[in-house]
Design an enzyme around this catalytic site. Structure first.
Site, mmCIF file in Angstrom:
data_model
loop_
_atom_site.group_PDB
_atom_site.id
_atom_site.type_symbol
_atom_site.label_atom_id
_atom_site.label_comp_id
_atom_site.label_asym_id
_atom_site.label_seq_id
_atom_site.Cartn_x
_atom_site.Cartn_y
_atom_site.Cartn_z
ATOM 1 N N ASN A 558 2.444 -7.393 0.238
ATOM 2 C CA ASN A 558 3.055 -7.906 1.464
ATOM 3 C C ASN A 558 2.207 -9.025 2.056
ATOM 4 O O ASN A 558 1.344 -9.590 1.390
ATOM 5 C CB ASN A 558 3.208 -6.769 2.480
ATOM 6 N N CYS A 560 -0.208 -8.891 4.102
ATOM 7 C CA CYS A 560 -1.634 -8.586 4.263
ATOM 8 C C CYS A 560 -2.209 -7.809 3.085
ATOM 9 O O CYS A 560 -3.285 -7.238 3.188
ATOM 10 C CB CYS A 560 -1.863 -7.819 5.562
ATOM 11 N N GLU A 562 -1.689 -4.953 1.608
ATOM 12 C CA GLU A 562 -1.942 -3.512 1.534
ATOM 13 C C GLU A 562 -0.728 -2.705 1.090
ATOM 14 O O GLU A 562 -0.853 -1.518 0.801
ATOM 15 C CB GLU A 562 -2.448 -2.976 2.885
ATOM 16 N N THR A 746 -4.677 -6.516 15.735
ATOM 17 C CA THR A 746 -4.413 -6.442 17.168
ATOM 18 C C THR A 746 -4.576 -5.043 17.726
ATOM 19 O O THR A 746 -5.140 -4.868 18.800
ATOM 20 C CB THR A 746 -2.995 -6.962 17.479
#
Length: 947
Positions: A558, A560, A562, A746
């Protein structure tokens, strides 16, 4: 423009003088001040006029740019802020003698002002425009309340800073921001001031919320409303505004209100509270009506909608969120309990080799990104440059032009301004266009064949790396002539690939190219270093260890890196993320296994609920998610846990903790999913999966080792009773996949811990995100230095000078230097070893950033080959050191932006463009022009993708 000749465009900017009067901003005055500073040091002969004037003009322009780059009409600056920027410009320019003289000048005048009679009392402008005397008693009470129960803080210092920002006629909103900013300026001297700033922002938020809920202006913050009174009104208001799901009114709202713990509002630091304020709390036309604990309860209610005892489950979920033991991903926090509950984090797609599929993929990307989804697109099936097009009897221009359109689509859909749309394109290493693919992020060349805003990643088969290690040849093909390579992996891929090589040699394949594998590998690593892309991810481990290989193929990860889920033309993979806060699950005695168990079992239930509640924007995503029900439980706060345990990073003990902590999370995640299967039923495609065969992630390592002929260096030790769990798992799993470690870029800010599995970046630095720039100071280190009598202004200055590193500071004991070593002061190999230990327990993958202080071709080659040998599925950003970093100034008040409301003395932050590579060897750690050191693209204001 020249600031010495005109102040056009800044006439509306006001400057508060020390006597409280207000005047128009003038860059000409700055030019005069800087000129006088040079003359004071060097006299008239400091330089010729022809040399001095342009130099001062350039410095003046820098000061003006720093002050006004994000201004709006009627922005107000304080004279001290302007002088701070003058000092910074002198220091950045290397004019140290002039800067020193300027500092002394300011100090002398500050002492002299202490003998001057106090300025007249200030007045505050009310909502109706009337002026009223400022209530200093109320202001002092607010500050004193914010300082309560915090050590080593001074309300008097905060109030002294407040006075600097005041002017006669200041509005209530401006005063609220002045309070927050005044505490924030002191953070670098004491981490607890960050909690004070958060509480002062909360005070401002309460006034804003009360104004909206009460339906009338509330001038003072003294008027309060308890959560028990406010929460039912909040639910009614949210439903009336068509923002909250009307079904929330069917809960016993009073019971939920009674379960809210208001004291937990004080747990936030400034970065966490500001992030929530700017991007998460619900608002009506910019006016917020959601308080922190209502926010957590709203998310919990949204996730409990389909539970039998909804109130009990909502309270259980609330407890987990409000204590920061576990945090859902950003899309879940944004949208849970709302009328559009798109709660999933990641979407993976495969683009087929026809125009209809390609343009459908653009539409899908836009719809998925609209509600905060991060995208991973598999582009390997699209034919390469020079391939024959039967319909037109022409030749293809390859995949790159289509990637350019995908890039622009991601830019256009920015999730309502809350997070920039983000996508990652994956391409297999045998694709004929792979060499052009490597160049997509370069700043040179034809811009029509560049994607400056989209991430890219290599999808690397094992056969390629075997060729690299053997220094053998590698052949590139167009997928229209070799279509089955896309779906093959392991030994089957290698066999078929060799057959295509023979076919090409026999003239049976039209489009191909032979290259030396080592040369292509070196170019991949070179581009990774120079542009930060494409990332290196490994196709075979992702597939050979996939529990779902009986029903499809993993074609990419994806955004990122993972998530490792199957995709096809009729299924878009979806993953639903959340992270355990490991820092809350350790004590000085070790891992709290019982707390881990409780947290993980509840968290898995919350994530499974996402699948049924979710709002799906495209049918392919809904079909896939309901069939396979994957979730991705991860972790954050790993480095904080090491500090608590006093484990030095980069040591065998730290690696062992990485292993054992992930083993416990894995064990309970699988156990919880098996329990849910007994309660709710197994997922639809369970039969035939590795789970149904009793093959757990720790067991699937053998499948990878077999395909590699035993050439796999992975520790397989364990400590828990896995055999008993295997028996339960064979009986059914609720989720096809259960674990994935996301970046938590975040949500870790919200919880006030280090993100994901990241090592310590620096002990003192400035973090940038969409809420502005924030001073980040390692409070664990400060506590240790205080205990040894070493925390003082000189230590702050030293940390700034040495870019947050303790190593060069002689008076710091060696044990603290080791414990608080930064990411670039420890061997990169330990990150891979720790990741390998985790990977054996994880059914998906992990966002693994690699740090290297002095990159070289040999080091990168060794590092990424090691990652492959250690069985890793993916890697993420490569981070290298920057040429410059933290601002060396000891000034306060220069640590960034605040945009809770229109500020008194600083402009609101607006996202800047994503940093791009420069001609020099780029780095994902390049600092901005201001006094900041961005951690990497992951904490850039425009890239907080997964969480």
């Amino acid at each position: 423009m020249s600031t010495t000749t005109t102040d056009t465009g800044v006439a509306q900017v006001r400057v508060i003088r020390r006597d409280g009067s207000v005047s128009a901003f003038s860059a000409t005055k700055i030019h005069v001040v800087i000129t006088k500073a040079f003359l004071a040091v060097g006299g008239d002969g400091v330089a010729s006029a022809s040399h001095l004037h342009p130099m001062v003009t350039e410095l003046t322009d820098q000061v003006q740019s720093a002050l006004l780059r994000h201004t709006r009409p009627e922005t107000t600056l304080h004279i001290e802020q302007i002088q701070d920027q003058v000092e910074l410009a002198l220091m950045r320019g290397g004019h140290h003698k002039v800067a020193r003289a300027y500092v002394l000048y300011r100090e002398e005048h500050a002492k002299a002002r202490k003998t001057v009679p106090a300025a007249p009392e200030f007045r505050v402008k009310k909502a109706d425009g009337d002026l009223a005397p400022m209530d200093w008693d109320r202001t002092a009470a607010v500050v004193n309340e914010a300082c309560a129960d915090l050590e080593d803080v001074s309300p008097e210092l905060v109030l002294a800073e407040v006075r600097r920002a005041l002017y006669d006629g200041i509005t209530a909103d401006e005063l609220a921001v002045a309070l927050v900013m005044s505490a924030r300026t002191l953070v670098e001297t004491e981490p607890n001031y960050s909690f004070i700033a958060a509480r002062l922002l909360l005070d401002q938020l309460r006034r804003e919320v009360l104004t909206r809920v009460a339906g009338r202006p509330v001038e003072a913050t003294g008027e309060q409303m308890s959560y028990s009174t406010y929460f039912p009104e909040y639910v009614r208001l949210g439903i009336a505004l068509d923002r909250l799901d009307p079904e929330l009114a069917e809960f016993d709202v009073n019971r939920l209100a009674a379960a809210i713990r208001p004291d937990r509002d004080a747990k936030f630091d400034f970065l966490g509270m500001q992030t929530l304020y700017d991007r998460y709390f619900l608002h009506d036309d910019g006016v917020r009506y959601e308080l922190p604990q209502a926010f957590f309860m709203r998310v919990a209610m949204g996730l409990a909608l389909r539970e039998d005892d909804r109130e009990a489950r909502a309270i259980e979920f609330y407890e987990l969120l409000s204590t920061f033991d576990f945090m859902c991903s950003t899309p879940t926090l944004f949208n849970s309990g709302t009328t559009r509950p798109q709660l999933s984090s990641c979407f993976l797609t495969t683009v087929d080799d026809d125009l209809k599929s390609i343009f459908q993929s653009y539409q899908n990307n836009a719809l998925l990104a609209k509600y905060s989804g991060g995208l991973g697109n598999d582009w390997t099936p699209v034919r390469g440059m020079g391939a024959h097009i039967k319909g037109t009897n022409g030749q293809s221009q390859g995949v790159v032009p289509f990637l350019k359109v995908a890039n622009d689509t991601a830019v256009a859909v920015n999730q309502g301004g809350r997070r920039k749309g983000a996508a990652c394109a994956y391409l297999e290493t045998w694709h004929i266009d792979v060499e052009e693919f490597l160049d997509l992020r370069k700043n040179t060349g034809d811009d029509r064949r560049r994607t400056h805003d989209m991430n890219t990643a290599n999808w690397v088969p094992d056969e390629f790396l075997r060729r690299v290690e053997a220094d053998a040849q590698w052949m590139l093909f167009s997928p229209d002539e070799t279509p089955d390579l896309h779906d093959l992996y392991g030994l089957a891929f290698a066999e078929r690939y060799r057959a295509y090589e023979q076919a090409a040699d026999a003239g049976e394949i039209r489009v191909f190219k032979r290259v030396r594998a080592v040369d292509l590998w070196r170019r991949m690593l070179t581009m990774l270093f120079e542009t930060g892309h494409p990332w290196i991810t490994f196709k075979d481990p992702c597939n050979l260890r996939s529990p779902q290989q009986h029903v499809g193929v993993v074609h990419s990860s994806n955004l990122c890196t993972e998530i490792t889920l199957n995709t096809s033309s009729d299924e878009v993979a979806v993953c639903n993320l959340g992270s355990v806060n490991l820092a809350n699950h350790v004590t000085s005695a070790g891992l709290d296994a019982e707390r881990v168990k409780r947290t993980v079992h509840t968290a898995v239930r919350m994530l499974d609920n996402v699948i049924d509640i979710n709002f799906y924007t495209i049918p392919e995503a809904e079909r896939s998610n309901l069939r396979h029900r994957p979730i991705g439980l991860g972790m954050m706060g790993f480095q904080d846990a090491l500090f608590t345990l006093r484990l030095v990073p980069g040591t065998p003990e730290a690696v062992e903790f990485a292993d054992r902590s992930m083993e416990h999370i894995s064990y309970h995640a699988l156990s919880a999913s098996a329990d849910l299967a007994r309660e709710r039923g197994a997922y639809e495609t369970f039969d035939g999966s590795l789970w149904s065969q009793g093959i757990l992630p720790i067991d699937s390592i053998a499948l990878l080792a077999e395909a590699r002929g035993g050439a796999l260096d992975v520790d397989t030790s364990s400590t828990l009773d896995w055999e008993a769990l295997r028996t339960r798992v064979r009986g059914g799993m609720r989720n096809s996949n259960t674990m994935a470690i996301a970046p938590t870029a975040t949500i870790s800010n919200i919880c006030g811990v280090g993100q994901s599995i990241e090592p310590l970046f620096r002990n003192l630095y400035v973090k940038s995100n969409m809420s502005g720039d924030f001073t980040v100071l390692n409070r664990h280190l400060v506590a240790d230095l205080k205990a040894r009598g070493l925390w003082d202004e000189a230590m702050v200055s030293d940390l700034k000078y040495f870019d947050g590193s303790l190593a060069p500071i002689d008076r710091v004991p060696d044990d603290l230097k080791a414990l608080y070593a930064t990411a670039f002061e420890m061997p990169s190999e330990w990150l891979i070893e720790a990741a390998s230990r985790r990977q054996k327990w994880i059914d998906q993958a992990q966002s693994l950033n690699l740090y290297i202080a002095a990159p070289s071709g040999r080091k990168l080659d060794n590092l990424y080959r090691l990652a492959w040998h250690k069985g890793l599925k993916t890697t993420y950003y490569l981070r290298s050191t920057a040429a410059t970093s933290v601002e060396k100034s000891t000034l306060r008040g220069t640590d960034g932006k605040l945009n809770a409301v229109r500020p008194v003395s600083e402009p609101a932050a607006t996202p800047t463009g994503t940093p791009t590579a420069t001609a020099a060897p780029p780095t994902t750690l390049a600092p901005s022009a201001a006094n900041e050191a961005l951690v990497c693209s992951i904490t850039d204001p425009d890239c907080e993708a997964c969480q």
